[in-house]
Write an enzyme that holds these catalytic residues in place. Sequence first.
Site, PDB file in Angstrom:
ATOM      1  N   GLU A  72      28.889 -86.881  64.413  1.00 38.95           N
ATOM      2  CA  GLU A  72      28.956 -85.895  63.435  1.00 38.95           C
ATOM      3  C   GLU A  72      27.560 -86.296  62.522  1.00 38.95           C
ATOM      4  O   GLU A  72      27.429 -85.519  61.438  1.00 38.95           O
ATOM      5  CB  GLU A  72      30.049 -86.276  62.590  1.00 38.95           C
ATOM      6  CG  GLU A  72      31.298 -85.461  62.967  1.00 38.95           C
ATOM      7  CD  GLU A  72      32.610 -85.871  62.540  1.00 38.95           C
ATOM      8  OE1 GLU A  72      33.591 -85.100  62.040  1.00 38.95           O
ATOM      9  OE2 GLU A  72      32.625 -87.016  61.864  1.00 38.95           O
ATOM     10  N   TYR A 115      26.823 -59.686  77.363  1.00 41.69           N
ATOM     11  CA  TYR A 115      25.685 -60.106  76.268  1.00 41.69           C
ATOM     12  C   TYR A 115      24.359 -59.732  76.886  1.00 41.69           C
ATOM     13  O   TYR A 115      24.287 -60.557  77.900  1.00 41.69           O
ATOM     14  CB  TYR A 115      25.862 -61.252  75.613  1.00 41.69           C
ATOM     15  CG  TYR A 115      27.163 -61.564  74.843  1.00 41.69           C
ATOM     16  CD1 TYR A 115      28.014 -60.604  74.485  1.00 41.69           C
ATOM     17  CD2 TYR A 115      27.679 -62.865  74.332  1.00 41.69           C
ATOM     18  CE1 TYR A 115      29.082 -60.718  73.578  1.00 41.69           C
ATOM     19  CE2 TYR A 115      28.759 -62.932  73.671  1.00 41.69           C
ATOM     20  CZ  TYR A 115      29.744 -61.907  73.570  1.00 41.69           C
ATOM     21  OH  TYR A 115      30.903 -62.109  72.593  1.00 41.69           O
ATOM     22  N   ASP A 152      32.635 -75.185  64.837  1.00 40.76           N
ATOM     23  CA  ASP A 152      33.032 -75.806  63.411  1.00 40.76           C
ATOM     24  C   ASP A 152      31.910 -76.809  62.904  1.00 40.76           C
ATOM     25  O   ASP A 152      31.664 -76.673  61.589  1.00 40.76           O
ATOM     26  CB  ASP A 152      33.951 -76.810  63.690  1.00 40.76           C
ATOM     27  CG  ASP A 152      34.064 -77.825  64.928  1.00 40.76           C
ATOM     28  OD1 ASP A 152      33.086 -77.345  65.666  1.00 40.76           O
ATOM     29  OD2 ASP A 152      34.512 -78.898  64.782  1.00 40.76           O
ATOM     30  N   HIS A 201      38.377 -75.992  69.189  1.00 42.09           N
ATOM     31  CA  HIS A 201      36.970 -75.900  68.930  1.00 42.09           C
ATOM     32  C   HIS A 201      36.087 -76.740  69.816  1.00 42.09           C
ATOM     33  O   HIS A 201      35.693 -77.641  69.577  1.00 42.09           O
ATOM     34  CB  HIS A 201      36.632 -76.381  67.380  1.00 42.09           C
ATOM     35  CG  HIS A 201      36.587 -75.021  66.453  1.00 42.09           C
ATOM     36  ND1 HIS A 201      35.699 -74.033  66.287  1.00 42.09           N
ATOM     37  CD2 HIS A 201      37.368 -74.983  65.517  1.00 42.09           C
ATOM     38  CE1 HIS A 201      35.854 -73.338  65.591  1.00 42.09           C
ATOM     39  NE2 HIS A 201      36.736 -73.687  64.778  1.00 42.09           N
ATOM     40  N   HIS A 255      43.848 -63.427  91.611  1.00 38.11           N
ATOM     41  CA  HIS A 255      45.450 -63.129  91.679  1.00 38.11           C
ATOM     42  C   HIS A 255      45.917 -62.102  92.441  1.00 38.11           C
ATOM     43  O   HIS A 255      45.484 -61.116  92.952  1.00 38.11           O
ATOM     44  CB  HIS A 255      45.616 -62.232  90.107  1.00 38.11           C
ATOM     45  CG  HIS A 255      45.140 -62.875  88.858  1.00 38.11           C
ATOM     46  ND1 HIS A 255      46.102 -63.881  88.308  1.00 38.11           N
ATOM     47  CD2 HIS A 255      44.106 -62.922  88.399  1.00 38.11           C
ATOM     48  CE1 HIS A 255      45.208 -64.417  87.171  1.00 38.11           C
ATOM     49  NE2 HIS A 255      44.088 -63.817  87.069  1.00 38.11           N
TER      50      HIS A 255
END
Length: 399
Positions: free
Chosen positions: A374, A300, A112, A107, A244
């Site tokens: 947080e 988008y 989250d 995340h 690649h």
Amino acid sequence: MNDGGPDHDVLADAKKLQPLLTRLRRSLHRCPELAFHEHQTAGIIIEQLIKRDIPYDYGGEGQGVVGRLNCGDSDAPTIALRAEMDALPGEEHTGLIFSSQNKGRVHACGHDAHMAMLVGAAILLQQQPVAINTLLVFQPAEESGGGSRTVIETGLLDNVRAIFAGHVTHHYSLGEIMLGQGVVTAQSDRFEIRIQGKGGHGARPHEATDAVVIAASLVNTIQTLVAREVDPLHPAVVTIGEVHAGSAANVIAEEAVLSGSIRTTLSATRDRIHHGLQRMVSAFSALHDARVTMQITAGYPPVVNTEAEVELARKAAEQVVGQQGVKIMDYPSMGSEDFSFYLQKMPGCYVRFGARQKDQRFVPLHSPEFDIDEQVLPVGAAFFSQIARQAETLYQHRR
């Protein structure tokens, strides 16, 4: 009367949820799941909704979870609040005690946190209900796959008056909410260029057509598209993200594949870049006597915030962080967001939440070291709950 400062009761109520929101965010952080495989994540969200007697719709793995806060009046306006459930491929390097337990998944984009904020908003709205209906949209596959379209196709949002979402970021500090009117994120497209040359021995290049040499030259030439063919006042980015080619040091590669992305905010700029890429591909094919082909896949669309909903979001933000905490966007982000698909169907507004202390080291989204302060969780929860309260006034008036 609010004088432009934050409503301390609004944020104070949300801050009481800090321990719960922190636990929930960390629980979600431990079990990141990739696009359309958010089974455990959906289970955690559903558990939260059941615990609070919030009815919900869920079609199974790969689908969204849509909770319903009903006001008791089926004719009342309905708004939607959206959070994303998916994570990113990669390994986590944060050193957190609640780091990812799913190898190869992380995340690193804050989804989250967004889910925890939305659960927090639901709790606040249950504590002080509003006279409109609110849908809690936990959608799959924002990072890839356009999971918003999966939610739209269910028809659950057909009667929604407006939709709102937000994203944590280190570009702003804790206690700041950024919003802007009009285009706020870019159109994204992907392209793949396949170069088919002629393989051979490294000692005899005259017998071969080297796909690696063609690819290297083409990568450099593509960079002139933005530098020399796009108006410098019009944002545009062309990135070659993957190359690649080759199988051994002494073998001239027969094939090379370039994969990249295009970011624009104006359709005319987008068209010019598309045409320019095709012109270069055709020219390199003739120049090197090789087969060079390209496929462009539309990504988008731009996120385009609507005027009334931006004003609604501004008022909600001021109630949470005050006028000084509301930051106005100076220019669009060149990132992309599948929230754009919702805004093609209904009005809405997308904001950003400052998620780091001012003296904290800046870490970009998608970095394996990305984390948040947080304390942003109750800020987001309070903001989303205030969106519903502002919407109650705006949309009830328009009934």
